[in-house]
Design a protein around this motif. Structure first.
Motif, PDB file in Angstrom:
ATOM      1  N   VAL A  49      25.222  43.604  43.314  1.00 28.85           N
ATOM      2  CA  VAL A  49      25.284  45.039  42.817  1.00 28.85           C
ATOM      3  C   VAL A  49      26.595  45.431  42.400  1.00 28.85           C
ATOM      4  CG1 VAL A  49      24.683  47.599  43.258  1.00 28.85           C
ATOM      5  CG2 VAL A  49      23.582  45.516  44.636  1.00 28.85           C
ATOM      6  N   SER A  50      26.652  46.228  41.270  1.00 26.81           N
ATOM      7  CA  SER A  50      27.791  46.578  40.684  1.00 26.81           C
ATOM      8  C   SER A  50      27.694  47.991  40.246  1.00 26.81           C
ATOM      9  CB  SER A  50      28.305  45.627  39.495  1.00 26.81           C
ATOM     10  OG  SER A  50      29.519  45.750  38.788  1.00 26.81           O
ATOM     11  N   ASP A  51      29.351  48.495  39.889  1.00 29.00           N
ATOM     12  CA  ASP A  51      29.148  49.756  39.289  1.00 29.00           C
ATOM     13  C   ASP A  51      29.817  49.850  38.139  1.00 29.00           C
ATOM     14  OD1 ASP A  51      31.680  49.191  40.078  1.00 29.00           O
ATOM     15  OD2 ASP A  51      32.198  51.183  41.032  1.00 29.00           O
ATOM     16  N   GLY A  52      29.978  48.473  37.361  1.00 30.02           N
ATOM     17  CA  GLY A  52      30.818  48.073  36.110  1.00 30.02           C
ATOM     18  C   GLY A  52      32.062  47.812  36.443  1.00 30.02           C
ATOM     19  N   VAL A  53      32.779  48.036  37.605  1.00 29.58           N
ATOM     20  CA  VAL A  53      34.094  47.461  38.108  1.00 29.58           C
ATOM     21  C   VAL A  53      34.032  46.765  39.290  1.00 29.58           C
ATOM     22  CG1 VAL A  53      36.247  48.688  38.789  1.00 29.58           C
ATOM     23  CG2 VAL A  53      34.832  49.755  37.029  1.00 29.58           C
ATOM     24  N   ASN A  54      33.362  47.203  40.109  1.00 30.98           N
ATOM     25  CA  ASN A  54      33.206  46.461  41.420  1.00 30.98           C
ATOM     26  C   ASN A  54      31.960  45.563  41.496  1.00 30.98           C
ATOM     27  OD1 ASN A  54      35.703  47.877  42.851  1.00 30.98           O
ATOM     28  ND2 ASN A  54      34.436  49.513  42.315  1.00 30.98           N
ATOM     29  N   VAL A  55      31.899  44.510  42.267  1.00 32.42           N
ATOM     30  CA  VAL A  55      30.930  43.827  42.484  1.00 32.42           C
ATOM     31  C   VAL A  55      30.805  43.498  44.110  1.00 32.42           C
ATOM     32  CG1 VAL A  55      29.763  41.477  42.177  1.00 32.42           C
ATOM     33  CG2 VAL A  55      31.157  42.849  40.409  1.00 32.42           C
TER      34      VAL A  55
END
Length: 605
Positions: A49-55
């Motif tokens: 799962v990611s927010d586009g920065v963190n994974v």
């Protein structure tokens, strides 16, 4: 006693050991996004799962936490092997929006997946659809492209495969969003005419709002319809990554952009791939090409491979540890293939050819700037094995090359733009170096070098082989860089003729052209093209062969092709007139052609 028992039973009912998904997820300090990934009543462990920065990865409960500043506006899940996304209409539900105006607020975003044990599948890569309501593009798309694409989807399903569409950017054409009132929401509806199992989208430069400056703000329309501009997912044994390599600046609202993978996207890519086994094939989809179009400065001598944009080395450093990396790109409205170390890039011809112009001039005649018919790439997978080919819209799968009798390819204003008032403009246009003019032909139209034949092999790469026989004897085949004559008359000359100008109807120099010189002007040639998988494409080229737009439209071109099998390739064609008498050098007229055991009536023009 009762209260203790009730507590125990409640805890047992909520426990994953009993198959239940626990959705009442406690908060954690500093974590602003949390959620659960589940399938039916079971949690999914190991989902990325990611927010586009963190994974991050989900735990045994299917839970995840992200310390997110929410700057990308989404949270998205990469489905693990053995699962696929649920869908809303034709689109996978792999992302949720988050509140960028409340970065410190805790939000919960859950994802439901479905079981998927299939490994074999087919992908159709569609580049540069660019519909906007101009050039009858919607009609052309609906009447010609949709049916062709859906037939390919149906054929793959008959083989028991799941079928997906991945666009390669520029689904829309932002230059005309506000003048024709057709933007991404309307294109979204047009995409619904396609019938794959799901459609994944990629961001292109023309998918940004031309009235808004700045990369993030200008992509709002895209993100509202299709979600994140970069993300990843798994199908079968393959890991797919969709990247945004367009940095839209739009300074002074002049539609300006840079082809670039930003540092933040590169950082995310490396985090994403850190969770992928190095023996997993990686398929990367992005809009702008990775490498320059291959050229041959001298016949049969390819120029060195070079990255087209500055992000090339950063991208390579992100994927260099993987055994097999395939990159599918668009933007150029051409076909070419480049292999470099562990990477192979397939630049894919446009669905609409050169912005739908050629099909607007002559219905059904979609041509890219390198002479390739408008079309799309098909990727067939079997486990970790990947096979791909270019599918020309309106033609069958075996149509992989087009051949020209250069004895008849003299391009003049009187021949191809007779109504244009300033024919000297066409002479000047040709003299810019495209060829097929007075530099190649005498004033009477005869060639200065007679009996040459040009073969355009649309999806050629260096693992392919091109062979030509005349009277059963091999001819020397030279790979060259040059221009496709059919692109010139279908696009450039037609613009002079029908619009009174030629602003962008110019051909693209390419190196998937092959030149042979025959001994005779009327001898048929047996042409054999073998791709990297051992698939063989053959046809007999009847000569003399006419040169006109009508001659090369799908219906007329396919009806004139005489395919031969590989075993019969070495047999020279034999011709018989209607009285059954063998003719050694047929002139114009009707004949019976025989190659090996195959016969066909042919009319030589």
């Amino acid at each position: 006693m009762k209260s203790t028992l009730a507590i125990i039973l409640t805890a047992m009912a909520a426990s994953p050991l009993f198959g239940a998904v626990v959705r009442n997820i406690p908060d954690k300090d500093g974590m602003t996004i949390k959620g659960v990934v589940y399938c039916g009543d079971e949690p999914v462990q190991g989902a990325q799962v990611s927010d586009g920065v963190n994974v991050t990865l989900t735990d045994e409960n299917g839970w995840y936490y992200l310390a997110s500043a929410k700057e990308c506006g989404h949270v998205f899940v990469c489905n693990p092997k053995g699962y696929k996304y649920t869908r809303k209409a034709k689109y996978p539900e792999f992302y949720k929006t988050v509140d960028t105006e409340r970065p410190s607020a805790v939000e919960q975003a859950d994802f439901e997946l479905e079981r998927d044990e299939a490994t074999d599948h087919t992908i159709l890569f569609l580049a540069d659809i660019q519909m906007c309501g101009r050039n009858e593009d919607i009609r052309q798309y609906e009447e010609n492209a949709v049916g062709d694409i859906n037939t390919s989807i149906s054929n793959a399903r008959k083989q028991g495969k799941d079928v997906y569409v991945i666009t390669l950017g520029d689904q829309s054409y932002n230059t005309y969003w506000h003048s024709y009132n057709i933007g991404i929401p309307e294109i979204h509806e047009s995409m619904n005419l396609l019938d794959p199992d799901a459609i994944f989208n990629c961001m292109g430069n023309h998918d940004n709002n031309p009235k808004i400056a700045g990369d993030w703000a200008a992509s709002t329309d895209y993100r509202e319809q299709w979600g994140p501009t970069y993300y990843s997912f798994n199908i079968g044994e393959i890991h797919y990554v969709v990247l945004d390599n367009i940095e839209f600046t739009n300074a002074e609202c002049k539609n300006t952009f840079e082809c670039n993978i930003t540092t933040s996207v590169i950082k995310w890519l490396r985090k994403d791939l850190a969770n992928v086994s190095k023996d997993t094939p990686i398929v990367v989809c992005m809009h702008a090409p990775l490498f320059y179009r291959p050229q041959c400065s001298k016949p049969n001598v390819p120029d060195p491979t070079k990255y087209r944009y500055n992000y090339g080395s950063q991208f390579y450093n992100s994927v260099k540890g993987f055994k097999d990396v395939r990159v599918f790109t668009g933007h150029a409205h051409t076909n070419y293939t480049v292999s470099y170390l562990n990477m192979t890039e397939y630049n894919v011809g446009a669905i609409g050819g050169n912005l739908w112009w050629t099909g607007y001039f002559v219905n059904g005649n979609s041509v890219c700037t390198d002479g390739s018919p408008g079309g799309y790439r098909v990727l067939d997978t079997s486990g970790k094995e990947l096979k791909t080919y270019y599918k020309c819209i309106g033609f069958d799968n075996g149509y992989q090359f087009r051949c020209y009798d250069l004895n008849n390819c003299h391009i003049t204003a009187s021949r191809f733009a007779p109504s244009y008032k300033n024919p000297a403009d066409i002479d000047t246009w040709l003299a810019n170096g495209y060829g097929f003019d007075s530099s190649d032909y005498n004033s009477d139209g005869t060639p200065k070098i007679p009996n040459r034949v040009l073969i355009n092999v649309f999806a050629y790469d260096t693992n392919w082989k091109v062979e030509v026989l005349e009277d059963g004897k091999p001819l020397e085949v030279s790979r060259i860089s040059g221009y496709d004559p059919f692109s010139m008359i279908s696009d450039g000359c037609q613009r002079f003729e029908k619009t009174g100008h030629n602003n962008s109807g110019n051909p693209t120099q390419n190196s998937h052209l092959f030149l042979v010189t025959a001994k005779y002007a009327t001898s048929p040639l047996s042409i054999k093209v073998t791709d990297q998988y051992g698939s063989v494409y053959t046809q007999v080229m009847e000569r003399p062969k006419g040169f006109s737009i009508d001659r090369y439209t799908p219906q007329n071109e396919q009806s004139a092709i005489f395919d031969i099998d590989s075993d019969s390739y070495s047999y020279p064609p034999e011709f018989y007139n209607i009285n059954g008498i063998k003719v050694s050098r047929p002139e114009n007229g009707l004949y019976v052609m025989r190659i090996g055991t195959k016969t066909k009536k042919v009319f030589i023009r």
